[in-house]
Design a protein around this motif. Structure first.
Motif, PDB file in Angstrom:
ATOM      1  N   ASP A  50      -4.908  31.172 -41.925  1.00 39.21           N
ATOM      2  CA  ASP A  50      -5.773  30.342 -42.762  1.00 39.21           C
ATOM      3  C   ASP A  50      -6.342  31.246 -43.857  1.00 39.21           C
ATOM      4  O   ASP A  50      -7.172  32.116 -43.588  1.00 39.21           O
ATOM      5  CB  ASP A  50      -6.895  29.747 -41.914  1.00 39.21           C
ATOM      6  CG  ASP A  50      -7.856  28.882 -42.719  1.00 39.21           C
ATOM      7  OD1 ASP A  50      -7.801  28.909 -43.966  1.00 39.21           O
ATOM      8  OD2 ASP A  50      -8.678  28.182 -42.102  1.00 39.21           O
ATOM      9  N   VAL A  51      -5.873  31.044 -45.097  1.00 40.01           N
ATOM     10  CA  VAL A  51      -6.300  31.867 -46.223  1.00 40.01           C
ATOM     11  C   VAL A  51      -7.053  30.980 -47.216  1.00 40.01           C
ATOM     12  O   VAL A  51      -6.452  30.095 -47.832  1.00 40.01           O
ATOM     13  CB  VAL A  51      -5.097  32.530 -46.919  1.00 40.01           C
ATOM     14  CG1 VAL A  51      -5.569  33.440 -48.056  1.00 40.01           C
ATOM     15  CG2 VAL A  51      -4.269  33.327 -45.915  1.00 40.01           C
ATOM     16  N   PHE A  52      -8.351  31.163 -47.337  1.00 36.99           N
ATOM     17  CA  PHE A  52      -9.193  30.347 -48.212  1.00 36.99           C
ATOM     18  C   PHE A  52      -9.072  28.855 -47.886  1.00 36.99           C
ATOM     19  O   PHE A  52      -9.150  28.006 -48.773  1.00 36.99           O
ATOM     20  CB  PHE A  52      -8.848  30.578 -49.685  1.00 36.99           C
ATOM     21  CG  PHE A  52      -9.062  31.986 -50.161  1.00 36.99           C
ATOM     22  CD1 PHE A  52     -10.270  32.631 -49.965  1.00 36.99           C
ATOM     23  CD2 PHE A  52      -8.047  32.674 -50.818  1.00 36.99           C
ATOM     24  CE1 PHE A  52     -10.470  33.932 -50.408  1.00 36.99           C
ATOM     25  CE2 PHE A  52      -8.234  33.970 -51.267  1.00 36.99           C
ATOM     26  CZ  PHE A  52      -9.453  34.608 -51.060  1.00 36.99           C
ATOM     27  N   GLY A  53      -8.836  28.532 -46.619  1.00 37.20           N
ATOM     28  CA  GLY A  53      -8.698  27.137 -46.226  1.00 37.20           C
ATOM     29  C   GLY A  53      -7.301  26.578 -46.391  1.00 37.20           C
ATOM     30  O   GLY A  53      -7.067  25.405 -46.107  1.00 37.20           O
ATOM     31  N   VAL A  54      -6.353  27.395 -46.848  1.00 32.94           N
ATOM     32  CA  VAL A  54      -4.964  26.977 -47.020  1.00 32.94           C
ATOM     33  C   VAL A  54      -4.142  27.529 -45.861  1.00 32.94           C
ATOM     34  O   VAL A  54      -4.200  28.732 -45.567  1.00 32.94           O
ATOM     35  CB  VAL A  54      -4.386  27.480 -48.361  1.00 32.94           C
ATOM     36  CG1 VAL A  54      -2.909  27.096 -48.494  1.00 32.94           C
ATOM     37  CG2 VAL A  54      -5.188  26.926 -49.528  1.00 32.94           C
ATOM     38  N   GLY A  55      -3.377  26.677 -45.192  1.00 34.44           N
ATOM     39  CA  GLY A  55      -2.514  27.131 -44.112  1.00 34.44           C
ATOM     40  C   GLY A  55      -1.268  27.782 -44.678  1.00 34.44           C
ATOM     41  O   GLY A  55      -0.408  27.100 -45.238  1.00 34.44           O
ATOM     42  N   ARG A 103      -8.403  30.790 -35.370  1.00 35.47           N
ATOM     43  CA  ARG A 103      -8.598  29.355 -35.205  1.00 35.47           C
ATOM     44  C   ARG A 103      -7.412  28.804 -34.437  1.00 35.47           C
ATOM     45  O   ARG A 103      -6.323  29.397 -34.419  1.00 35.47           O
ATOM     46  CB  ARG A 103      -8.793  28.647 -36.541  1.00 35.47           C
ATOM     47  CG  ARG A 103      -7.644  28.685 -37.504  1.00 35.47           C
ATOM     48  CD  ARG A 103      -7.976  27.880 -38.763  1.00 35.47           C
ATOM     49  NE  ARG A 103      -8.286  26.500 -38.428  1.00 35.47           N
ATOM     50  CZ  ARG A 103      -8.887  25.646 -39.269  1.00 35.47           C
ATOM     51  NH1 ARG A 103      -9.264  26.064 -40.467  1.00 35.47           N
ATOM     52  NH2 ARG A 103      -9.124  24.400 -38.908  1.00 35.47           N
ATOM     53  N   ASP A 104      -7.610  27.669 -33.797  1.00 35.05           N
ATOM     54  CA  ASP A 104      -6.593  27.135 -32.886  1.00 35.05           C
ATOM     55  C   ASP A 104      -5.429  26.492 -33.611  1.00 35.05           C
ATOM     56  O   ASP A 104      -4.285  26.572 -33.154  1.00 35.05           O
ATOM     57  CB  ASP A 104      -7.218  26.124 -31.923  1.00 35.05           C
ATOM     58  CG  ASP A 104      -8.155  26.783 -30.919  1.00 35.05           C
ATOM     59  OD1 ASP A 104      -8.010  27.998 -30.700  1.00 35.05           O
ATOM     60  OD2 ASP A 104      -9.032  26.088 -30.376  1.00 35.05           O
ATOM     61  N   GLN A 105      -5.678  25.818 -34.719  1.00 39.56           N
ATOM     62  CA  GLN A 105      -4.600  25.142 -35.433  1.00 39.56           C
ATOM     63  C   GLN A 105      -4.955  24.991 -36.901  1.00 39.56           C
ATOM     64  O   GLN A 105      -6.110  25.094 -37.289  1.00 39.56           O
ATOM     65  CB  GLN A 105      -4.319  23.776 -34.818  1.00 39.56           C
ATOM     66  CG  GLN A 105      -5.494  22.811 -34.851  1.00 39.56           C
ATOM     67  CD  GLN A 105      -5.192  21.484 -34.176  1.00 39.56           C
ATOM     68  OE1 GLN A 105      -4.339  21.396 -33.312  1.00 39.56           O
ATOM     69  NE2 GLN A 105      -5.881  20.448 -34.586  1.00 39.56           N
ATOM     70  N   LYS A 106      -3.932  24.734 -37.715  1.00 41.49           N
ATOM     71  CA  LYS A 106      -4.148  24.589 -39.147  1.00 41.49           C
ATOM     72  C   LYS A 106      -2.972  23.845 -39.750  1.00 41.49           C
ATOM     73  O   LYS A 106      -1.821  24.039 -39.342  1.00 41.49           O
ATOM     74  CB  LYS A 106      -4.284  25.977 -39.797  1.00 41.49           C
ATOM     75  CG  LYS A 106      -4.517  25.949 -41.299  1.00 41.49           C
ATOM     76  CD  LYS A 106      -5.838  25.291 -41.641  1.00 41.49           C
ATOM     77  CE  LYS A 106      -6.045  25.261 -43.150  1.00 41.49           C
ATOM     78  NZ  LYS A 106      -7.006  24.262 -43.574  1.00 41.49           N
ATOM     79  N   ARG A 107      -3.263  22.989 -40.729  1.00 42.82           N
ATOM     80  CA  ARG A 107      -2.195  22.264 -41.428  1.00 42.82           C
ATOM     81  C   ARG A 107      -1.413  23.218 -42.316  1.00 42.82           C
ATOM     82  O   ARG A 107      -1.987  23.992 -43.077  1.00 42.82           O
ATOM     83  CB  ARG A 107      -2.774  21.122 -42.260  1.00 42.82           C
ATOM     84  CG  ARG A 107      -1.707  20.275 -42.962  1.00 42.82           C
ATOM     85  CD  ARG A 107      -2.308  18.982 -43.456  1.00 42.82           C
ATOM     86  NE  ARG A 107      -3.223  19.192 -44.547  1.00 42.82           N
ATOM     87  CZ  ARG A 107      -2.880  19.133 -45.846  1.00 42.82           C
ATOM     88  NH1 ARG A 107      -1.625  18.873 -46.180  1.00 42.82           N
ATOM     89  NH2 ARG A 107      -3.781  19.307 -46.786  1.00 42.82           N
ATOM     90  N   LEU A 108      -0.094  23.167 -42.231  1.00 46.08           N
ATOM     91  CA  LEU A 108       0.764  24.027 -43.040  1.00 46.08           C
ATOM     92  C   LEU A 108       0.878  23.462 -44.447  1.00 46.08           C
ATOM     93  O   LEU A 108       1.273  22.317 -44.644  1.00 46.08           O
ATOM     94  CB  LEU A 108       2.156  24.132 -42.404  1.00 46.08           C
ATOM     95  CG  LEU A 108       3.197  24.922 -43.194  1.00 46.08           C
ATOM     96  CD1 LEU A 108       2.761  26.368 -43.386  1.00 46.08           C
ATOM     97  CD2 LEU A 108       4.555  24.858 -42.504  1.00 46.08           C
TER      98      LEU A 108
END
Length: 324
Positions: free
Chosen positions: A143-148, A221-226
């Motif tokens: 997660d970079v600046f909120g971007v997956g 974090r557990d998960q993130k949108r790609l």
């Protein structure tokens, strides 16, 4: 059904088996749940037997107004459609006729203390996750600046080391080495780690490290949108690399979803973590409608028109630099 039951218990849905352990091998094929409603009075026109059937206070109260023979008849008809399972909410007592009908058709009956609305909401989301199309890819998700951002590339190119640099710069690790991607209808591609290696990274020369233990819960974090793929590759002087940022065809399709991809050559002197940060910031700008490459190209074409007013307007594909 066994997998769904296990997942419910793991997530605290308190789903307990009523009666005998029957029908646990039945496959659940859709995430939606169904309240029988009209089926309890013999109207099966809009009945959905492929869904798990949920009996709440309304259904149990109505069945209590019927005679034992009427209950047995309608519940046998409902179970004859081979529903995946039956759930009784609010810790209500399941009618004997319901348990008998389910037993005769090898259908599992469960009870839960949750109210009907809460149970349906949480279970639908759980089943959407279990039944979602899944792909497992080799790479690192950060997660970079909120971007997956998923970093991919051949083994040994430095994906994990790059991700570690990003963690040290305040970003968050989602998954290292194996990234599990699930396609959720309303959310897109959601990436997470395999449970066995969750929050761990392999750094050559150091071995396996636990990022959460080393840097705290804010580093994972557990998960993130790609949203973006950064494909690292060894520098090839004969290969074409996008230098203008106007190449709109750099996408990778995963589970039918196109994902923007940036090919980044690895060579001495390039700070990959900073390049990935800039790629993430640029992705945020594009999502807001700001395309720096297109703005530059438009300005360049405008200058060309001013310098050569009699020349025909440029046509064809966007400007693209030579690989020579």
């Amino acid at each position: 059904m066994q997998e769904a039951w296990d997942a419910c218990r793991e997530r605290g849905l308190s789903l307990e088996l009523l009666g005998e352990a029957r029908g646990l091998s039945t496959q659940v094929r859709v995430p939606d749940l169904h309240r029988p409603g009209l089926a309890l009075v013999g109207h099966f026109y809009h009945h959905h037997p492929e869904r798990i059937q949920v009996f709440g206070e309304t259904e149990i109260t109505f069945l209590g107004t019927r005679s034992s023979d009427e209950r047995a008849e309608v519940l046998n008809a409902l179970c004859a459609d081979r529903v995946p399972a039956i759930v009784v909410t609010r810790d209500l007592a399941a009618p004997t006729e319901l348990l008998d009908a389910a037993k005769s058709h090898d259908i599992a009956v469960f009870g839960t203390p949750f109210d009907t609305g809460t149970f349906i909401r949480h279970t639908t989301r759980l089943l959407e996750d279990l039944l979602a199309p899944t792909a497992v890819l080799h790479g690192v998700l950060v997660d970079v600046f909120g971007v997956g951002v998923m970093i991919t590339g051949p083994s040994g190119i430095g994906k994990s080391e790059c991700a570690l640099e990003l963690v040290l710069r305040g970003h968050r690790l989602v998954a290292d080495d194996m990234v599990e991607l699930k396609l959720r209808p309303r959310e897109g591609l959601i990436g997470r780690s395999m449970e066995l290696i969750k929050h761990h990274m392999e750094i050559r020369g150091l071995g396996i490290i636990n990022v959460q233990d080393l840097f705290g819960v804010a580093a994972v974090r557990d998960q993130k949108r790609l949203e973006l793929i950064v494909a690292l590759e060894h520098w090839n002087p004969d290969a074409y690399y996008d230098r203008l940022g106007s190449d709109d065809e750099q996408v990778r399709v995963i589970l039918g979803v196109p994902v923007d991809e940036a090919r980044v050559p690895v060579r001495p002197g390039r700070t990959l973590s900073e390049i990935i940060e800039v790629a993430a910031r640029n992705r945020i700008l594009k999502a807001r409608g700001v395309d720096s490459a297109k703005r530059f190209q438009d300005r360049l074409l405008e200058e060309i028109r001013r310098a050569s007013p009699d020349a025909p307007p440029p046509t064809g594909t966007p400007l693209r630099e030579s690989s020579e």
